[in-house]
Each structure stands twice: as C-alpha cells, then as structure tokens.
Design an enzyme around this catalytic site. Structure first.
Site, PDB file in Angstrom:
ATOM      1  N   CYS A 285       0.776  -1.237   0.000  1.00  9.08           N
ATOM      2  CA  CYS A 285       0.000   0.000   0.000  1.00  9.08           C
ATOM      3  C   CYS A 285       0.810   1.292   0.000  1.00  9.08           C
ATOM      4  O   CYS A 285       0.479   2.205  -0.757  1.00  9.08           O
ATOM      5  CB  CYS A 285      -1.058   0.014   1.099  1.00  9.08           C
ATOM      6  SG  CYS A 285      -0.681  -0.950   2.544  1.00  9.08           S
TER       7      CYS A 285
ATOM      8  N   ARG B 216       6.609 -11.553   4.781  1.00 13.53           N
ATOM      9  CA  ARG B 216       6.145 -11.419   6.151  1.00 13.53           C
ATOM     10  C   ARG B 216       6.787 -12.504   6.992  1.00 13.53           C
ATOM     11  O   ARG B 216       6.891 -13.647   6.551  1.00 13.53           O
ATOM     12  CB  ARG B 216       4.618 -11.549   6.220  1.00 13.53           C
ATOM     13  CG  ARG B 216       3.935 -10.445   5.430  1.00 13.53           C
ATOM     14  CD  ARG B 216       2.433 -10.513   5.539  1.00 13.53           C
ATOM     15  NE  ARG B 216       1.843  -9.503   4.686  1.00 13.53           N
ATOM     16  CZ  ARG B 216       0.536  -9.373   4.464  1.00 13.53           C
ATOM     17  NH1 ARG B 216      -0.310 -10.211   5.062  1.00 13.53           N
ATOM     18  NH2 ARG B 216       0.081  -8.436   3.682  1.00 13.53           N
TER      19      ARG B 216
ATOM     20  N   GLN C  53       0.734 -10.933  -3.712  1.00 13.64           N
ATOM     21  CA  GLN C  53      -0.684 -10.595  -3.592  1.00 13.64           C
ATOM     22  C   GLN C  53      -1.201 -10.078  -4.920  1.00 13.64           C
ATOM     23  O   GLN C  53      -0.492  -9.363  -5.620  1.00 13.64           O
ATOM     24  CB  GLN C  53      -0.870  -9.490  -2.555  1.00 13.64           C
ATOM     25  CG  GLN C  53      -0.587  -9.923  -1.145  1.00 13.64           C
ATOM     26  CD  GLN C  53      -0.837  -8.784  -0.180  1.00 13.64           C
ATOM     27  OE1 GLN C  53      -0.291  -7.699  -0.332  1.00 13.64           O
ATOM     28  NE2 GLN C  53      -1.673  -9.029   0.819  1.00 13.64           N
TER      29      GLN C  53
ATOM     30  N   ASP D  13      -2.916  -7.541  -5.676  1.00 10.97           N
ATOM     31  CA  ASP D  13      -3.273  -6.405  -4.849  1.00 10.97           C
ATOM     32  C   ASP D  13      -3.803  -5.247  -5.693  1.00 10.97           C
ATOM     33  O   ASP D  13      -3.469  -5.119  -6.864  1.00 10.97           O
ATOM     34  CB  ASP D  13      -2.010  -5.952  -4.114  1.00 10.97           C
ATOM     35  CG  ASP D  13      -2.326  -5.315  -2.773  1.00 10.97           C
ATOM     36  OD1 ASP D  13      -3.520  -5.181  -2.445  1.00 10.97           O
ATOM     37  OD2 ASP D  13      -1.376  -4.959  -2.059  1.00 10.97           O
TER      38      ASP D  13
ATOM     39  N   HIS E 112      -5.229  -0.924  -4.888  1.00 13.72           N
ATOM     40  CA  HIS E 112      -5.702   0.113  -3.973  1.00 13.72           C
ATOM     41  C   HIS E 112      -6.537   1.095  -4.762  1.00 13.72           C
ATOM     42  O   HIS E 112      -6.102   1.590  -5.793  1.00 13.72           O
ATOM     43  CB  HIS E 112      -4.524   0.788  -3.279  1.00 13.72           C
ATOM     44  CG  HIS E 112      -3.805  -0.160  -2.381  1.00 13.72           C
ATOM     45  ND1 HIS E 112      -2.743  -0.913  -2.813  1.00 13.72           N
ATOM     46  CD2 HIS E 112      -4.056  -0.542  -1.109  1.00 13.72           C
ATOM     47  CE1 HIS E 112      -2.356  -1.701  -1.821  1.00 13.72           C
ATOM     48  NE2 HIS E 112      -3.124  -1.505  -0.784  1.00 13.72           N
TER      49      HIS E 112
ATOM     50  N   LYS F  14     -13.991  -4.397   7.054  1.00 17.01           N
ATOM     51  CA  LYS F  14     -13.586  -5.188   5.890  1.00 17.01           C
ATOM     52  C   LYS F  14     -14.578  -6.312   5.605  1.00 17.01           C
ATOM     53  O   LYS F  14     -15.381  -6.686   6.455  1.00 17.01           O
ATOM     54  CB  LYS F  14     -12.195  -5.785   6.126  1.00 17.01           C
ATOM     55  CG  LYS F  14     -12.142  -6.732   7.307  1.00 17.01           C
ATOM     56  CD  LYS F  14     -10.836  -7.495   7.347  1.00 17.01           C
ATOM     57  CE  LYS F  14     -10.801  -8.434   8.548  1.00 17.01           C
ATOM     58  NZ  LYS F  14      -9.646  -9.302   8.584  1.00 17.01           N
TER      59      LYS F  14
ATOM     60  N   HIS G 122      -8.313  -1.311   0.152  1.00 12.25           N
ATOM     61  CA  HIS G 122      -7.319  -2.343  -0.168  1.00 12.25           C
ATOM     62  C   HIS G 122      -8.112  -3.557  -0.593  1.00 12.25           C
ATOM     63  O   HIS G 122      -9.091  -3.891   0.067  1.00 12.25           O
ATOM     64  CB  HIS G 122      -6.538  -2.831   1.054  1.00 12.25           C
ATOM     65  CG  HIS G 122      -5.900  -1.797   1.894  1.00 12.25           C
ATOM     66  ND1 HIS G 122      -4.547  -1.712   2.029  1.00 12.25           N
ATOM     67  CD2 HIS G 122      -6.409  -0.820   2.671  1.00 12.25           C
ATOM     68  CE1 HIS G 122      -4.242  -0.735   2.873  1.00 12.25           C
ATOM     69  NE2 HIS G 122      -5.362  -0.183   3.276  1.00 12.25           N
TER      70      HIS G 122
END
Length: 644
Positions: free
Chosen positions: A337, A366, A384, A386, A388, A468, A514
């Site tokens: 992000c 991670r 990911q 991903d 945004h 979420k 996200h």
RNA sequence: GCCGGCGUAGCUCAAUUGGCAGAGCAUGGGAUUUGUAAUCCCAAGGUUGAGGGUUCAAGCCCCUCCGCCGGCUCCA
C-alpha cells in the site's frame, strides 16, 4: 405446562421435570425419537428442565439424526466419553474443555506425560466399553458454590477457573456413571447412543490458546450416527490426503520449497510457473479492461516509509528485520500500500479523476513463526493480487460493488460458486470517527446486498483502520479457504496526508480500499491444486497435449502432428520413446495431461489421429482439423455463467 | 515460538536385540517395434538432515542445532 412438538403432537408436564418425562409417551408413537430439540433458536436436550410455569405453552422443533445439528449432541457426548475414558485410565489427568467441532470433537486434557498414538488405541477401547455400559446422562443445575466445591474435590483445577468466570449464578453439570463434567450441553440420552466414533490424533494445545498458559494434550476424534457415515468421513480424509498440494506439487513438478533456500520461500518450477503466468496474464488483462492501472513497485524501501504508514507500530512482529546500508535503514516490504500512495501522490488530484485504481501483483515478505508454515498456504514470501482504490466517500458503495463483481467473476472462473462472507466491524481501538465507520460499514453491507450476497457479521473484528469483507471459498470437498479480502482504510490516507481538490476548490481526503481477490497467488494456487486434484482445466494445464507414437515408424508423422498443434499455440509434449503404448499412457495419465494424441500406422495411413482423454474416453480416427477447432473453443478460461 | 512425531539414493519406502545400508520407480546403456494405465536385461546412484557424544561397533542409544508433519496462536 404444554409442549407442542412439531409433527409429534402435544404433551403435558405438571411439575418442573425434564423433558425425559414425556419420553414414554413419544415412544408409544412408534416414530423416530428425536435426538434433541430446538427451542427459541437454542439446542436443548431431553435432560432440559423448564423451571417456570410462566410459559404455559412451549413450542419445540424436534431434531432427528438426519439433521446436521444432531451431530452436536452426538459429538459432545462422545467428547465426554473420551474424558471419562481418560480419567479411568489416567486418574491424575485434569480436564480442560471438550467441545463438538465442525468435523468431530476434541478434549483438552492435562497430564504429566504426553499421550501417544498407542494411548489413543487404549483410550478408544475404553470408550467402547463406556458405550457398551450404556450409561444414562443426567443434567443438574447447581449453584456456583456447589460447583466449585464439587470440582475442587475432584481436583479439576481448570474447571474451577472456568466456573469462576461464568456470569450466571447457576451452572449446569452433566454426569454419566461416576463421571461428572461442567457442561451446558446438549447431550444424548445415554452413552450407548454413540455408535460410530474414532480417535484421530493428539497434539499439544495451550490452555485457552494463550502461550504463557500450561500446555494440555488435545485429543481429536470424530463421531457419526452410523458406521457408514464414519467410513465415508475417513474416506474423505484419504481423499484430502491424496489431493494435498504439497504432494501433488512434487509429483507434478509445480513448485518446491527447499531447506537450503529457506523455510516458507517458494520456488516455482517450469510447470507451476506456467500455470501462474496464465493466471497472471488473464488477471492483468481483466484489470486493465475494468479501469485499473497496472503499476510495479520495489521489494524493499527505506524503513522510514513504514514509520509513516504505521506498520512499524502495529505490524512489526510480522516484518523481517531492517537492513543497514550506507547508514540508511531499508525494509523488506510486508505490504504494497505505501507504494501505491506515492503513485497517487504524483500530482495534485481532482475529484474528477476519482476513483483511481492501481493494481499490482506485488510480492511481499512477512515473518511467520516457524511452526505455522504450511506448503503454499502459509509462506514467508508471497505475491498478492493487490490493488488500492482511491475514491470519494460518495463513490465508496459503487466501488465496493464493482470489487465484489470482479471477485465473483474470478472465483467463478475457477469453479468456486459458494462462499462464506464476513463483514468485520469496528473494533475497540480504531481510527477515524464512529460516524465514518458507520457509513463505511453500511457501504459494505449495501455492496453485498447489491450483489445479492449473504453475509455474517463479525462484530469488532475489523482492523483498526477500517471495516472489511472477508470471503471464504468452498472447494469441491466442501472445505472453506480464505482468499479474498476487501478492506476500507481511513488511516493511511490521513497518515500520508492524501488529498484531492473538490468541486468547491477545497481539499478533501480520499478513502482508500485495499483489496486482494485471489489473496496470494501462492495460496490460491495451493487451493487450486487441491480443488482440481492436480488435473488442471485445459486452459491452465501446463502440458495440454501429449503425442504418443506407437512405433518408431510413426515418429515423423507424430512430429508433423505436434507441429500443427504448436503452430496453433497449444502446449505440446511428445513421447516418442521406444516403449509400449500402455506405458506411455500410464505416464501421461500420471502427469494429468488433458489429451493424449496417439499416432500409429492406422492414423498415418488415414491421415488422422486417435485421442484419449485423461478421463479415459477414447476417440478414434479424428480429423486433426476437427479436433483443433474443438480445442480452440476449449482453450479459454471456464465461465459457468457467460452473462458475467 | 511452544508441544508431540518424523528425517535412509532424484521419488516412494525396507534394514530383527546396536553387527557388511537394501528394493521398486525415475536416470544411463542394451535388447525389443509395441494399439489405450507399467516389456526384459545390465549399470550407475549414499558422509543415513548437520554437528558432537557413548560403544570393539551407531541409520538405530544420548546431547545440540536445522528442516518437515500434526496441533496451539496468527493470517494472504
């Protein structure tokens, strides 16, 4: 007191006695005897006593063994039998908790020594004896003081802790023979009703899941009303084992995780990498079509970036440690992000530009504790899918609806048509105002309703920066996997001071969404491998066709055929080895190749091919052109609903 | 990280009470020329996860570490 039991009739009880009192009357009906009842959405059993006369009429819904809820009674009783067996064999053992769970039951038990697999066999034998004894269960309501006294005398320290924390004045206990347990039920009538059960495994589990608490031994088991159901369940466990993506990943040469490379770090082998590429290419294409803009960002960044984003405050235990270079600290990224924030901040943004959607297949790292790593499903480096989305508050609902639309489009593509959806709402510690949280939660609900999706609320389970939606997909074996997540964020736009210029020439703060649809490519591919049992659909199969020659004479013709497929863009391998056809088929079958193309003298003379599918269907003497045009149709992502 | 189990050839697995590390598949060579799920022969392949200890002798017993598996906890 009058009891109305659906489909069974009306019954009366005068004094406050348990429902068991009406059992003789029900037996006379010569119908199936209910396992238990549903009363005002709660599961109650035959031992339940209605104590007030204020309710003159009580309506009960009977629960039979065909009802899924009935397993709760059975398994809960099975777990008591387990506890009783352990106490009989190991009198100094202390009991923790023993609930019924999704696929069975467990009991957490403290004992000086670990229980071994052999112990399980003995415990199971003792359980069978307790079932044979056919002990009736008894339910009793007692005061907390009495309960504390009782379990103190029994030396059940863990139970004492539980009792002290119970809010009610009275607690219930269940007994069977000499065995007593603190329990709110529900249970079966007697231990003899537990017909088919099996202990499955034993492992350590912290008391109440807290790491500084003592470790108990958790014995897992399962139980069913019939031997056949138990057998089917055990068969299902076998099937799950066969589909294990770690096993198939090795057999099909899809990926590897090497001790020398590092735990939780995935290496994609050529065939796995190809599947991943196909998914990635498709993903990018669809995102570009749907108004997303593709970006690429680095794998590491200056550590200060993560200070601004807040990750160092709330995510540090999941981050790899920092690296010092030329007196600057760098950090391997745990999330994408912050980078996308800088894409947004490249210029002054106008309300007219919003929403802005930046997407990236972003690889993050991670730190996961060594004990939790698991194949592709839980790793330390993953990519990911991903994105945004930066939007105005008035655009939130529509953007969320679009995201849901997209996530369902993708999931259907891979054959996932059933989901469990959870909305996580405001936790105790949160940023932003309660009003904006309420509006965001409402937007999430409306978006789900716009798509006619059912959901459950997980109260207080939201991340501190916003509510979420989590989506769990159901695979062909009925297992649920969390992949997709859609999160609203009020925090990061504020931390990075993101603004846009409104119609009135004032600055406003955008909201950020996200979202990851497949979640991580690693996990998603792991789930896919298990879902397809390694037999990937045609468009994803790393080898789509394998040309098998019958004899060496047919190799030149086989090569010609292979070339034609390759020219059309299909992924073809040849097996022209000097081996028997049976052998080559066996190998191709193990590789789960969708189509085996067989060329022998007959085909060569006729200028045809013979095809065998991996399901075993045989199509002889096909014209190559006909087969090619069929394949072209098939070589597309599968959509169960073309209207999407 | 914690608890228990496990770690032998590329893969799947043997090796009796501590007594010469072995098989099938895969690989290489040869024979065979094959019709819808395994043709035959030969060869090569090992510091038994790593390090230390006990012993005349360790794959096996003991200690430390690493990794994997099943859980606890957490999550994409």
């Amino acid at each position: 007191m009058k009891f109305k039991i659906k489909n069974l009739g009306e019954f009366y009880l005068n004094s406050p006695t348990s429902l068991k009192s009406i059992l003789p009357e029900i037996k006379k009906l010569k119908k199936e005897i209910p396992v238990g009842f549903k009363y005002q959405e709660e599961l109650i059993d035959w031992h339940y006593t209605f104590n007030s006369s204020s309710e003159k009429e009580v309506e009960l819904e009977p629960i039979f063994s065909s009802d899924l809820n009935s397993l709760e009674y059975l398994r809960h009783t099975a777990s008591h039998i387990l506890a009783q067996a352990v106490k009989e064999l190991f009198p100094s053992a202390k009991l923790g908790i023993g609930p019924a769970i999704e696929d069975g039951f467990y009991y957490d038990i403290y004992y000086e020594q670990p229980f071994k697999e052999e112990d399980l066999i003995n415990i199971e034998k003792r359980m069978k004896k307790i079932v044979e004894r056919n002990l009736p269960l008894e339910r009793k309501e007692i005061s907390k003081e009495e309960a504390l006294e009782l379990f103190k005398n029994l030396g059940e320290d863990f139970k004492l802790e539980l009792i002290k924390e119970l809010p009610e004045e009275k607690v219930t206990i269940y007994s069977q023979g000499d065995f007593v347990d603190l329990c709110k039920g529900p249970h079966l009538l007697s231990t003899g009703q537990v017909k088919a059960f099996k202990l499955l495994s034993v492992s350590g589990a912290y008391w109440r899941g807290k790491e500084n608490n003592p470790m108990l031994w958790r014995i897992y088991g399962t139980a069913f009303f019939s031997e056949e159901e138990l057998k089917n369940y055990l068969k299902r466990l076998e099937e799950i084992k066969k589909r294990d993506h770690r096993k198939l990943g090795k057999e099909l040469e899809l990926f590897t995780i090497e001790e020398d490379i590092g735990p939780g770090l995935v290496v994609w082998l050529p065939k796995g990498a190809l599947i991943r590429k196909l998914i990635e290419d498709f993903w990018k294409e669809v995102h570009l079509q749907r108004g997303y803009q593709l970006v690429y960002t680095p794998h590491i960044a200056l550590r200060d970036l993560w200070k601004i984003s807040g990750h160092l405050d709330f995510y540090i235990e999941n981050m790899f440690p920092s690296m010092e270079l030329e007196s600057k600290a760098y950090q391997l990224k745990p999330m994408n992000c912050p980078f996308h924030i800088y894409v947004y901040n490249q210029k002054r943004r106008s309300y007219r530009e919003l929403p802005l959607r930046f997407c990236e297949l972003g690889t993050v790292y991670r730190f996961e504790r060594s004990g939790v790593l698991h194949g592709l499903l839980r790793v330390r480096g993953f990519t990911q899918d991903d994105a945004h989305i930066f939007c105005r508050e008035d655009q939130l609902e529509e953007e969320l609806t679009r995201v849901l639309d997209l996530v369902i489009y993708f999931l259907k593509l891979f054959g996932f048509n059933e989901y469990k959806i959870f909305i996580s709402t405001r936790p105790e510690k949160f940023v932003g105002s309660p009003e904006i949280w309420d509006r965001a939660e409402l937007a999430l609900k409306k978006a789900l309703e716009n798509k006619n999706l059912n959901y459950e609320i997980d109260p207080g389970e939201g991340v501190f920066y916003g509510p979420k939606i989590d989506l769990k997909i159901k695979d062909v074996l009925g297992r649920f996997w969390q992949c997709s997540t859609i999160q609203v964020d009020f925090n990061i736009p504020q931390r990075f001071n993101l603004v846009y210029v409104g119609e009135d020439n004032q600055f406003y703060r955008p909201i950020m969404i996200h979202r990851a649809l497949l979640g991580s490519l690693e996990r998603f591919l792991g789930v896919l491998i298990e879902n397809y049992a390694g037999a990937f659909p045609f468009w994803l199969a790393p080898i789509q066709l394998k040309i098998l020659s019958l004899t060496d004479r047919n190799i030149p013709y086989g090569e010609k055929v292979a070339e034609k497929f390759k020219k059309e863009g299909f992924r073809v391998e040849t097996d022209f080895r000097n081996e028997k056809l049976n052998y080559k088929i066996k190998i191709a079958q193990q590789e789960k190749v969708p189509y085996m193309v067989i060329v022998g003298d007959k085909e060569e003379i006729q200028n045809t091919i013979s095809v065998r599918t991996r399901k075993g269907e045989v199509l002889n003497s096909l014209k190559l052109e006909d087969f090619l045009s069929q394949l072209k149709k098939e070589n597309k992502p599968y959509l169960s609903d073309e209207s999407l």
